[in-house]
Design an enzyme around this catalytic site. Structure first.
Site, PDB file in Angstrom:
ATOM      1  N   ARG A   6       0.819  -1.222   0.000  1.00 17.88           N
ATOM      2  CA  ARG A   6       0.000   0.000   0.000  1.00 17.88           C
ATOM      3  C   ARG A   6       0.851   1.269   0.000  1.00 17.88           C
ATOM      4  O   ARG A   6       0.493   2.266   0.616  1.00 17.88           O
ATOM      5  CB  ARG A   6      -0.958   0.030   1.190  1.00 17.88           C
ATOM      6  CG  ARG A   6      -2.064  -0.994   1.113  1.00 17.88           C
ATOM      7  CD  ARG A   6      -3.185  -0.476   0.229  1.00 17.88           C
ATOM      8  NE  ARG A   6      -4.234  -1.488   0.092  1.00 17.88           N
ATOM      9  CZ  ARG A   6      -5.364  -1.468   0.779  1.00 17.88           C
ATOM     10  NH1 ARG A   6      -5.594  -0.508   1.624  1.00 17.88           N
ATOM     11  NH2 ARG A   6      -6.252  -2.409   0.597  1.00 17.88           N
ATOM     12  N   ARG A  48      -3.263   6.707   0.234  1.00 14.65           N
ATOM     13  CA  ARG A  48      -3.649   7.876   1.025  1.00 14.65           C
ATOM     14  C   ARG A  48      -2.578   8.471   1.915  1.00 14.65           C
ATOM     15  O   ARG A  48      -2.741   9.580   2.408  1.00 14.65           O
ATOM     16  CB  ARG A  48      -4.898   7.550   1.839  1.00 14.65           C
ATOM     17  CG  ARG A  48      -6.132   7.517   0.959  1.00 14.65           C
ATOM     18  CD  ARG A  48      -7.312   6.951   1.676  1.00 14.65           C
ATOM     19  NE  ARG A  48      -7.046   5.592   2.088  1.00 14.65           N
ATOM     20  CZ  ARG A  48      -7.893   4.849   2.800  1.00 14.65           C
ATOM     21  NH1 ARG A  48      -9.027   5.361   3.206  1.00 14.65           N
ATOM     22  NH2 ARG A  48      -7.588   3.608   3.106  1.00 14.65           N
ATOM     23  N   ARG A  67      -6.680  12.192  -6.684  1.00 10.91           N
ATOM     24  CA  ARG A  67      -7.905  11.405  -6.553  1.00 10.91           C
ATOM     25  C   ARG A  67      -9.154  12.241  -6.236  1.00 10.91           C
ATOM     26  O   ARG A  67     -10.256  11.685  -6.210  1.00 10.91           O
ATOM     27  CB  ARG A  67      -7.719  10.357  -5.441  1.00 10.91           C
ATOM     28  CG  ARG A  67      -6.984   9.062  -5.828  1.00 10.91           C
ATOM     29  CD  ARG A  67      -7.896   8.126  -6.602  1.00 10.91           C
ATOM     30  NE  ARG A  67      -9.256   8.168  -6.124  1.00 10.91           N
ATOM     31  CZ  ARG A  67      -9.716   7.559  -5.034  1.00 10.91           C
ATOM     32  NH1 ARG A  67      -8.924   6.807  -4.329  1.00 10.91           N
ATOM     33  NH2 ARG A  67     -10.971   7.665  -4.680  1.00 10.91           N
ATOM     34  N   ASP A 125      -6.885  -2.773  -7.494  1.00 13.75           N
ATOM     35  CA  ASP A 125      -7.472  -3.345  -6.285  1.00 13.75           C
ATOM     36  C   ASP A 125      -7.860  -4.786  -6.588  1.00 13.75           C
ATOM     37  O   ASP A 125      -8.113  -5.133  -7.743  1.00 13.75           O
ATOM     38  CB  ASP A 125      -8.704  -2.552  -5.828  1.00 13.75           C
ATOM     39  CG  ASP A 125      -9.095  -2.934  -4.400  1.00 13.75           C
ATOM     40  OD1 ASP A 125      -8.509  -2.374  -3.452  1.00 13.75           O
ATOM     41  OD2 ASP A 125      -9.938  -3.832  -4.234  1.00 13.75           O
ATOM     42  N   TYR A 155     -15.382 -11.273   0.475  1.00 12.45           N
ATOM     43  CA  TYR A 155     -16.166 -10.085   0.122  1.00 12.45           C
ATOM     44  C   TYR A 155     -17.444 -10.461  -0.617  1.00 12.45           C
ATOM     45  O   TYR A 155     -18.521  -9.903  -0.372  1.00 12.45           O
ATOM     46  CB  TYR A 155     -15.332  -9.127  -0.741  1.00 12.45           C
ATOM     47  CG  TYR A 155     -14.269  -8.393   0.053  1.00 12.45           C
ATOM     48  CD1 TYR A 155     -14.620  -7.414   0.971  1.00 12.45           C
ATOM     49  CD2 TYR A 155     -12.925  -8.690  -0.109  1.00 12.45           C
ATOM     50  CE1 TYR A 155     -13.651  -6.748   1.717  1.00 12.45           C
ATOM     51  CE2 TYR A 155     -11.948  -8.031   0.634  1.00 12.45           C
ATOM     52  CZ  TYR A 155     -12.315  -7.057   1.543  1.00 12.45           C
ATOM     53  OH  TYR A 155     -11.364  -6.400   2.272  1.00 12.45           O
TER      54      TYR A 155
HETATM   55  O1  CP3 Z   1       0.307   0.478  -3.364  1.00 17.02           O
HETATM   56  C1  CP3 Z   1      -0.330  -0.586  -3.345  1.00 17.02           C
HETATM   57  O2  CP3 Z   1      -0.234  -1.401  -2.405  1.00 17.02           O
HETATM   58  C2  CP3 Z   1      -1.195  -0.941  -4.557  1.00 17.02           C
HETATM   59  C3  CP3 Z   1      -2.559  -0.771  -4.387  1.00 17.02           C
HETATM   60  C4  CP3 Z   1      -3.509  -1.701  -3.661  1.00 17.02           C
HETATM   61  C5  CP3 Z   1      -4.816  -1.258  -3.322  1.00 17.02           C
HETATM   62  N1  CP3 Z   1      -5.524  -2.314  -2.861  1.00 17.02           N
HETATM   63  C6  CP3 Z   1      -5.278   0.130  -3.491  1.00 17.02           C
HETATM   64  C7  CP3 Z   1      -6.370   0.597  -2.626  1.00 17.02           C
HETATM   65  C8  CP3 Z   1      -3.428  -3.048  -3.322  1.00 17.02           C
HETATM   66  C9  CP3 Z   1      -2.254  -4.004  -3.434  1.00 17.02           C
HETATM   67  C10 CP3 Z   1      -4.721  -3.422  -2.831  1.00 17.02           C
HETATM   68  C11 CP3 Z   1      -5.084  -4.785  -2.446  1.00 17.02           C
HETATM   69  C12 CP3 Z   1      -6.227  -5.008  -1.568  1.00 17.02           C
HETATM   70  N2  CP3 Z   1      -7.470  -4.429  -1.622  1.00 17.02           N
HETATM   71  C13 CP3 Z   1      -6.248  -5.984  -0.553  1.00 17.02           C
HETATM   72  C14 CP3 Z   1      -5.107  -6.899  -0.223  1.00 17.02           C
HETATM   73  C15 CP3 Z   1      -4.055  -6.182   0.554  1.00 17.02           C
HETATM   74  C16 CP3 Z   1      -4.391  -5.922   1.974  1.00 17.02           C
HETATM   75  O3  CP3 Z   1      -4.375  -4.752   2.362  1.00 17.02           O
HETATM   76  O4  CP3 Z   1      -4.630  -6.886   2.723  1.00 17.02           O
HETATM   77  C17 CP3 Z   1      -7.515  -5.955   0.055  1.00 17.02           C
HETATM   78  C18 CP3 Z   1      -7.976  -6.810   1.205  1.00 17.02           C
HETATM   79  C19 CP3 Z   1      -8.286  -4.975  -0.632  1.00 17.02           C
HETATM   80  C20 CP3 Z   1      -9.708  -4.588  -0.391  1.00 17.02           C
HETATM   81  C21 CP3 Z   1      -9.760  -3.144  -0.053  1.00 17.02           C
HETATM   82  N3  CP3 Z   1      -9.749  -2.138  -0.997  1.00 17.02           N
HETATM   83  C22 CP3 Z   1      -9.720  -2.533   1.228  1.00 17.02           C
HETATM   84  C23 CP3 Z   1      -9.723  -3.286   2.544  1.00 17.02           C
HETATM   85  C24 CP3 Z   1      -9.684  -1.144   1.037  1.00 17.02           C
HETATM   86  C25 CP3 Z   1      -9.550  -0.053   2.071  1.00 17.02           C
HETATM   87  C26 CP3 Z   1     -10.831   0.587   2.423  1.00 17.02           C
HETATM   88  C27 CP3 Z   1     -10.604   1.937   3.108  1.00 17.02           C
HETATM   89  O5  CP3 Z   1     -10.965   2.944   2.515  1.00 17.02           O
HETATM   90  O6  CP3 Z   1     -10.042   1.936   4.210  1.00 17.02           O
HETATM   91  C28 CP3 Z   1      -9.726  -0.923  -0.360  1.00 17.02           C
HETATM   92  C29 CP3 Z   1      -9.655   0.378  -1.031  1.00 17.02           C
HETATM   93  C30 CP3 Z   1      -8.310   0.744  -1.539  1.00 17.02           C
HETATM   94  N4  CP3 Z   1      -7.519  -0.065  -2.307  1.00 17.02           N
HETATM   95  C31 CP3 Z   1      -7.651   1.985  -1.352  1.00 17.02           C
HETATM   96  C32 CP3 Z   1      -6.438   1.906  -2.040  1.00 17.02           C
HETATM   97  C33 CP3 Z   1      -5.410   2.977  -2.189  1.00 17.02           C
HETATM   98  C34 CP3 Z   1      -8.217   3.170  -0.581  1.00 17.02           C
HETATM   99  C35 CP3 Z   1      -9.216   3.863  -1.457  1.00 17.02           C
HETATM  100  C36 CP3 Z   1      -9.077   5.357  -1.504  1.00 17.02           C
HETATM  101  O7  CP3 Z   1      -7.943   5.883  -1.612  1.00 17.02           O
HETATM  102  O8  CP3 Z   1     -10.125   6.020  -1.487  1.00 17.02           O
END
Ligand code: CP3
Length: 386
Positions: free
Chosen positions: A48, A52, A61, A97, A175
Site C-alpha cells: 500500500r 492515502r 484522486r 485493487d 467479500y
Molecule cells: O500500493 C499498493 O499497495 C497498490 C494498491 C492496492 C490497493 N488495494 C489500493 C487501494 C493493493 C495491493 C490493494 C489490495 C487489496 N485491496 C487488498 C489486499 C491487501 C491488503 O491490504 O490486505 C484488500 C484486502 C483490498 C480490499 C480493499 N480495498 C480494502 C480493505 C480497502 C480499504 C478501504 C478503506 O478505505 O479503508 C480498499 C480500497 C483501496 N484499495 C484503497 C487503495 C489505495 C483506498 C481507497 C481510496 O484511496 O479512497
C-alpha cells in the site's frame, strides 16, 4: 481461452519485449532476492505504498472514484509511480485493487471510502454462483494498458521492477459472500461447510477471474506477481488445505508457466539454451503464522510474513529455504525514530535466517502515516548494505 498457448512469446510465454526477457529487471535487487539470492543491498518496498499516505495521491484522486482511478491507465500509472519517485523503493506495485477483475467481469461492486469493497448483491446460493459472469482477457485492457505505461516509465529510469498482484480466491469470496468487509467472514466460512459444492464452484470462478487479472499484468510487463490472501488467517490449517489451497493453486496456474532466461546462467554451449526461471510469485496473508508452510506448498517462491511472527521463526517454520518478505509492524511507523530504527534493524537481522529477504511492512501502510518516515526507512536500509 487456452491459457497455455495464448500469447506465447519466444521465452516461456513472455514476449520478447518483456523487461525480464530483455534483461532490464532480471538483475534488479528485488528479482535477485525473489530468486533466492542476496543482492548487494537489501531491497525494500511497502505494501500500500501508493495511496492515502501521499498528499500527491490525495490531490490526484479528488474528483475520481477509486475504481474509476484504477481503470484509467494514465492515472493508475501515475499513482503507481508516485511512491517510487518519492521514496526510492526497489519496486512499484501496480495501483489497482483485488476487486477490479470482479468489476471488469460485470459484478456489481464498488469501493466505499473508509470501508472497502461492497457488493450490490451478495453471492450466497448455487444460483448466485452459476450466474457469475466469466471475465474475458480482452476486458482487462485498461489494466494491461496501465501496466505497459508504468513499465515504460520504470525501465526508462532504471531497473526497478513492477509487481503485479491479485486477491486470492478466499479473500475475494470473503467479500463476495459477505457482501462487504466483515470481521470473521463467518458467512463465507459457513458456506464452505454447509454447501461445499457451491463453495468449490465459487472458488473456481474466483480463481479464474483473479488468475486472468494476474496473467494480464505479467504479460503486460510486471516482473513479479503477489497473491494477497489477506483474510486466510481466519481459517484453520485443515480448512485452508482442503477448501482454499486448491483454488489458490488454480489461480497461480495462470502465471506458473511464464518464465525468462536466468541472467546468471547464460546459454550453455552444449544445448545452446538458457536456463529458464519462472516469474517469481509471492504469497501473503494476515495472521497466517500457522499456514505459512501450506501457503508455500501451493507453489509459491516467496512468502510474505505479517508482523505477528518474527522472520527467524517464520523461516524456521519453512525449513530455512524460502525467501521471505516482511515484516515491519506498521504500528511502529508513528513511533519516535530511534524506536522505529531499532525495530527495522531487528527485522533485518532476523531476515538473515532466510536465504534472501525483501524488507516490507507486515501489512499495508496506514493512511495517516507520515510519508517522510517511509523515505527514511528506505535510506536507512539502503545504507546498511547486505
Ligand atoms: O500500493 C499498493 O499497495 C497498490 C494498491 C492496492 C490497493 N488495494 C489500493 C487501494 C493493493 C495491493 C490493494 C489490495 C487489496 N485491496 C487488498 C489486499 C491487501 C491488503 O491490504 O490486505 C484488500 C484486502 C483490498 C480490499 C480493499 N480495498 C480494502 C480493505 C480497502 C480499504 C478501504 C478503506 O478505505 O479503508 C480498499 C480500497 C483501496 N484499495 C484503497 C487503495 C489505495 C483506498 C481507497 C481510496 O484511496 O479512497
Amino acid at each position: 481461452m487456452d491459457r497455455t498457448t495464448a500469447q506465447r512469446g519466444p521465452s516461456g510465454g513472455l514476449g520478447a519485449e518483456h523487461p525480464l526477457v530483455k534483461g532490464l529487471t532480471s538483475r534488479s535487487r528485488l528479482i535477485t532476492a525473489y530468486s533466492g539470492r542476496r543482492p548487494d543491498v537489501l531491497p525494500v518496498w511497502f505494501m500500500r505504498q501508493a495511496g492515502r499516505s501521499l498528499p500527491e495521491y490525495r490531490e490526484l484522486r479528488i474528483s475520481t472514484g477509486m475504481l474509476n482511478a484504477c481503470l484509467d491507465p494514465a492515472l493508475a500509472s501515475e499513482i503507481t509511480m508516485q511512491p517510487v519517485r518519492r521514496h526510492g523503493v526497489d519496486a512499484g506495485i501496480f495501483f489497482s485493487d483485488i476487486v477490479v477483475p470482479l468489476k471488469l467481469a460485470g459484478v456489481d461492486v464498488d469501493i466505499v471510502p473508509g470501508k472497502g469493497p461492497v457488493l450490490g448483491k451478495p453471492v450466497r446460493t448455487a444460483a448466485d454462483v452459476a450466474a457469475l459472469p466469466p471475465v474475458l482477457p480482452e476486458a482487462l485492457a485498461p489494466v494491461a494498458d496501465g501496466v505497459r505505461a508504468t513499465v515504460a516509465e520504470l525501465t526508462e529510469r532504471g531497473d526497478t521492477p513492477l509487481i503485479g498482484f491479485a486477491g486470492a480466491p478466499f479473500t475475494l469470496a470473503a467479500y463476495l459472500v459477505e457482501g462487504g468487509p466483515s470481521k470473521d467472514h463467518i458467512r463465507a466460512r459457513t458456506l464452505m461447510h454447509a454447501d461445499p459444492e457451491t463453495w468449490h464452484a465459487l472458488m473456481a470462478w474466483a480463481a479464474d477471474v483473479t488468475g486472468t487479472f494476474l496473467r494480464a499484468q505479467v504479460l503486460a510487463g510486471a516482473s513479479a506477481a503477489q497473491l494477497f490472501d489477506s483474510w486466510a488467517g481466519a481459517l484453520s490449517l485443515e480448512d485452508y488445505t482442503r477448501h482454499v489451497a486448491p483454488a489458490s493453486a488454480r489461480a497461480l496456474s495462470f502465471v506458473r508457466d511464464l518464465s525468462y532466461p536466468d541472467p546468471e546462467h547464460a546459454a550453455d554451449a552444449v544445448s545452446a539454451r538458457a536456463v529458464e526461471r519462472n516469474v517469481p510469485i509471492v504469497h501473503f496473508g494476515v495472521g497466517t503464522s500457522e499456514l505459512l508452510r501450506a501457503m508455500h506448498d501451493i507453489g509459491t517462491d516467496v512468502i510474505g510474513v505479517d508482523y505477528r511472527v518474527p522472520l527467524d521463526e517464520a523461516s524456521r517454520r519453512l525449513g530455512n529455504i524460502v525467501p521471505l518478505q516482511g515484516n515491519i509492524d506498521p504500528a511502529y511507523l508513528d513511533a519516535p525514530w530511534p524506536v522505529l530504527e531499532a525495530h527495522v534493524r531487528d527485522v533485518v537481522e532476523r531476515g538473515r535466517s532466510a536465504p534472501s529477504h525483501v524488507l516490507n511492512l507486515g501489512h499495508g501502510v496506514p493512511p495517516e502515516t507520515d510519508p517522510t518516515v517511509l523515505t527514511r526507512i528506505v535510506e536507512l536500509v539502503h545504507g546498511l548494505g547486505e
